[in-house]
Scaffold this active site. Structure first.
Site, PDB file in Angstrom:
ATOM      1  N   VAL A 152     -16.479   9.538  -0.945  1.00 22.68           N
ATOM      2  CA  VAL A 152     -16.300   9.619   0.509  1.00 22.68           C
ATOM      3  C   VAL A 152     -15.015   8.910   0.926  1.00 22.68           C
ATOM      4  O   VAL A 152     -14.237   9.427   1.736  1.00 22.68           O
ATOM      5  CB  VAL A 152     -17.515   9.023   1.248  1.00 22.68           C
ATOM      6  CG1 VAL A 152     -17.303   9.081   2.760  1.00 22.68           C
ATOM      7  CG2 VAL A 152     -18.785   9.780   0.875  1.00 22.68           C
ATOM      8  N   TYR A 153     -14.776   7.747   0.356  1.00 21.62           N
ATOM      9  CA  TYR A 153     -13.556   7.009   0.687  1.00 21.62           C
ATOM     10  C   TYR A 153     -12.317   7.828   0.328  1.00 21.62           C
ATOM     11  O   TYR A 153     -11.397   7.979   1.141  1.00 21.62           O
ATOM     12  CB  TYR A 153     -13.543   5.669  -0.046  1.00 21.62           C
ATOM     13  CG  TYR A 153     -12.367   4.804   0.329  1.00 21.62           C
ATOM     14  CD1 TYR A 153     -12.359   4.098   1.531  1.00 21.62           C
ATOM     15  CD2 TYR A 153     -11.260   4.703  -0.500  1.00 21.62           C
ATOM     16  CE1 TYR A 153     -11.273   3.316   1.885  1.00 21.62           C
ATOM     17  CE2 TYR A 153     -10.174   3.927  -0.151  1.00 21.62           C
ATOM     18  CZ  TYR A 153     -10.184   3.235   1.044  1.00 21.62           C
ATOM     19  OH  TYR A 153      -9.102   2.466   1.405  1.00 21.62           O
TER      20      TYR A 153
END
Length: 259
Positions: A152-153
């Site tokens: 996600v990052y």
């Protein structure tokens, strides 16, 4: 008349270094952060500069909307979308509230703040939008041995790169510039806040990172990577992107057809 810069995540690390640089260059400032004590300390530490402080949590709709009002209502010369959260963990282990916080801070907030600021900048015929992403944006093809996993990052940073590139094309000829800076590992509180000891890892200073971003703007770069010595590496990435984009066809590719 002084120029005006708004910097998010301005109470530490890269954001503070941006704010310090603009203050030294004579800008008036709107500094945004979660911690009122640090905002007040920054303002009191710069008595020769007009500093307005905005305490806001950009992981919330209320926080985003409150800062967007400044972006729409103030004659900003520069907007720096720097605020960030780490949350380095695989998707299956990432709690829903942390996933929401990360996407709000690194995707939704920059999008809505730029949307609020860009109209006025276009009317004035000048302005600069700076997004802080990271070299992790280019790490997607890495094999499973590369740790830590942080889907996600990495995705939020890749979004910032692609959005800034597309926005730069949209703004061509308006006098408004869009730029994204991609740090590597920088000596800030970012990693220590999540319990990671980076003391043995070579790190760039936040001040050098800001110098690289602003010099990249001067050079006409849309994407700057202050820690990459050979700019041809980035150009190869972007050329491959465009080659793949241009190589599409309405016909099903041969490798996908039944044998």
């Amino acid at each position: 008349m002084s120029k005006l810069a708004l910097v998010t995540g301005a109470t530490s690390g890269i954001g503070r270094a941006f704010a310090e640089r603009f203050a030294a260059d004579g800008y008036d400032l709107i500094v945004v952060g979660r911690r009122r004590d640090r905002l007040a300390a920054f303002a009191s530490g710069h008595p020769g500069v007009r500093v307005r402080t905005v305490a806001a949590d950009l992981s919330t709709e209320e926080g985003i909307d409150s800062v967007a009002e400044y972006c729409a209502g103030e004659p900003l010369d520069v907007l720096v979308n720097n605020a960030g959260v780490s949350h380095y963990m695989p998707l299956a282990e990432l709690p829903a509230d942390k996933a929401r916080e990360l996407v709000n801070v690194k995707v939704l907030a920059p999008t809505l703040l730029m949307r609020a600021a860009v109209g006025g900048m276009q009317q004035r015929g000048t302005g600069t939008l700076i997004n802080v992403a990271g070299m992790i944006a280019f790490s997607g093809p890495a094999d499973p041995s590369v740790m830590p996993r942080r889907a996600v990052y990495a995705g939020t940073l890749a979004h910032l790169v692609a959005m800034t590139q597309a926005l730069s094309a949209e703004l061509a000829g308006t006098g408004v510039r869009a730029h994204v800076v991609c740090p590597g590992v920088v000596a800030t509180e970012f990693h220590s806040a999540q319990g990671l000891d980076m003391s043995a890892v070579p790190r760039m200073s936040a001040e050098d990172l800001v110098t690289g971003a602003l010099r990249g703007l001067e050079l006409g770069e849309v994407v700057s990577a202050p820690g990459v010595e050979d700019p041809g590496l980035l150009q190869d990435v972007f050329a491959a992107d465009l080659a793949a984009f241009g190589g599409q066809s309405p016909q099903l590719a041969t490798r996908y057809r039944s044998s």
